[in-house]
Design a protein around this motif. Structure first.
Motif, PDB file in Angstrom:
ATOM      1  N   ALA A  66     -39.388 -20.145  -6.926  1.00  0.00           N
ATOM      2  CA  ALA A  66     -39.050 -18.762  -7.282  1.00  0.00           C
ATOM      3  C   ALA A  66     -39.304 -18.492  -8.766  1.00  0.00           C
ATOM      4  CB  ALA A  66     -37.593 -18.466  -6.941  1.00  0.00           C
ATOM      5  N   LEU A  67     -39.059 -19.484  -9.612  1.00  0.00           N
ATOM      6  CA  LEU A  67     -39.226 -19.288 -11.059  1.00  0.00           C
ATOM      7  C   LEU A  67     -40.674 -19.415 -11.515  1.00  0.00           C
ATOM      8  CD1 LEU A  67     -36.092 -21.170 -12.397  1.00  0.00           C
ATOM      9  CD2 LEU A  67     -36.485 -18.701 -12.360  1.00  0.00           C
ATOM     10  N   GLU A  79     -47.788 -27.361 -12.171  1.00  0.00           N
ATOM     11  CA  GLU A  79     -48.789 -26.374 -12.598  1.00  0.00           C
ATOM     12  C   GLU A  79     -49.711 -25.985 -11.446  1.00  0.00           C
ATOM     13  OE1 GLU A  79     -48.966 -24.623 -15.309  1.00  0.00           O
ATOM     14  OE2 GLU A  79     -47.356 -25.678 -16.341  1.00  0.00           O
ATOM     15  N   ALA A  80     -50.149 -26.975 -10.673  1.00  0.00           N
ATOM     16  CA  ALA A  80     -51.020 -26.693  -9.526  1.00  0.00           C
ATOM     17  C   ALA A  80     -50.293 -25.837  -8.491  1.00  0.00           C
ATOM     18  CB  ALA A  80     -51.502 -28.002  -8.897  1.00  0.00           C
ATOM     19  N   ASP A 118     -51.254 -22.040  -7.106  1.00  0.00           N
ATOM     20  CA  ASP A 118     -51.313 -21.714  -5.671  1.00  0.00           C
ATOM     21  C   ASP A 118     -50.373 -20.561  -5.337  1.00  0.00           C
ATOM     22  OD1 ASP A 118     -53.112 -23.786  -5.334  1.00  0.00           O
ATOM     23  OD2 ASP A 118     -51.649 -25.166  -4.444  1.00  0.00           O
ATOM     24  N   LEU A 119     -49.172 -20.592  -5.910  1.00  0.00           N
ATOM     25  CA  LEU A 119     -48.182 -19.548  -5.640  1.00  0.00           C
ATOM     26  C   LEU A 119     -48.661 -18.186  -6.131  1.00  0.00           C
ATOM     27  CD1 LEU A 119     -45.296 -18.669  -4.746  1.00  0.00           C
ATOM     28  CD2 LEU A 119     -44.633 -19.079  -7.113  1.00  0.00           C
ATOM     29  N   ALA A 132     -43.705 -20.260   1.352  1.00  0.00           N
ATOM     30  CA  ALA A 132     -42.731 -21.060   2.112  1.00  0.00           C
ATOM     31  C   ALA A 132     -43.152 -22.530   2.166  1.00  0.00           C
ATOM     32  CB  ALA A 132     -42.579 -20.497   3.521  1.00  0.00           C
ATOM     33  N   GLU A 133     -44.448 -22.784   2.321  1.00  0.00           N
ATOM     34  CA  GLU A 133     -44.946 -24.163   2.345  1.00  0.00           C
ATOM     35  C   GLU A 133     -44.742 -24.847   1.003  1.00  0.00           C
ATOM     36  OE1 GLU A 133     -49.019 -23.871   3.530  1.00  0.00           O
ATOM     37  OE2 GLU A 133     -48.514 -23.161   5.533  1.00  0.00           O
ATOM     38  N   LEU A 134     -45.010 -24.133  -0.082  1.00  0.00           N
ATOM     39  CA  LEU A 134     -44.836 -24.702  -1.418  1.00  0.00           C
ATOM     40  C   LEU A 134     -43.363 -25.013  -1.686  1.00  0.00           C
ATOM     41  CD1 LEU A 134     -47.310 -22.411  -3.378  1.00  0.00           C
ATOM     42  CD2 LEU A 134     -47.666 -24.812  -2.704  1.00  0.00           C
TER      43      LEU A 134
END
Length: 142
Positions: free
Chosen positions: A18-19, A52-53, A57-58, A71-73
């Motif tokens: 979330a952050l 960082e990766a 992606d997010l 959700a997967e992350l």
């Protein structure tokens, strides 16, 4: 595995992801890397790179409206923290302290509906659009 491991891992994974899209991201990242540096120093730099990766992606997923990837992350980071807690249960107190510092920085609930913006500008026109807060600092052309 009991709630003493599962609950903090779930909270940590959710909080970190979330952050990742907030202005407090650097502080959150540093807190987690410091945690690994203290309890699994050989993994600390790799964890920093993985964070960082994940953030990249997010942000890409959020731009494209892909909520499944988010959700997967989140699940991925919950699992990483859970593995750390299983290997080093003494991490739990430090993790709770870090999460307590980060929780006030959590973004408000995001709307579940998508936002679509469309604009056109011509000539020297400018367009500023945002789905949330927007801060613009105009700098005169030099």
């Amino acid at each position: 595995m009991g709630p003493e491991i599962a609950d903090p891992a779930r909270t940590a994974g959710t909080t970190m992801v979330a952050l990742m899209a907030t202005q407090t991201w650097e502080s959150a990242r540093e807190g987690m890397v410091a945690l690994w540096r203290r309890f699994q120093p050989e993994r600390a730099e790799a964890v920093g790179g993985e964070l960082e990766a994940t953030r990249e992606d997010l942000l890409l997923a959020q731009r494209s409206g892909d909520t499944e990837t988010e959700a997967e992350l989140t699940a991925e980071w919950q699992a990483r923290v859970r593995r750390l807690l299983v290997a080093r249960p003494e991490v739990a107190d430090e993790l709770r302290r870090i999460l307590a510092e980060l929780t006030p920085a959590l973004p408000e609930e995001r709307p579940t509906t998508g936002i679509r913006l469309r604009a056109e500008a011509s000539g020297n026109g400018r367009v500023y659009q945002a789905g949330r807060d927007q801060h613009i600092t105009e700098r005169p052309d030099r």
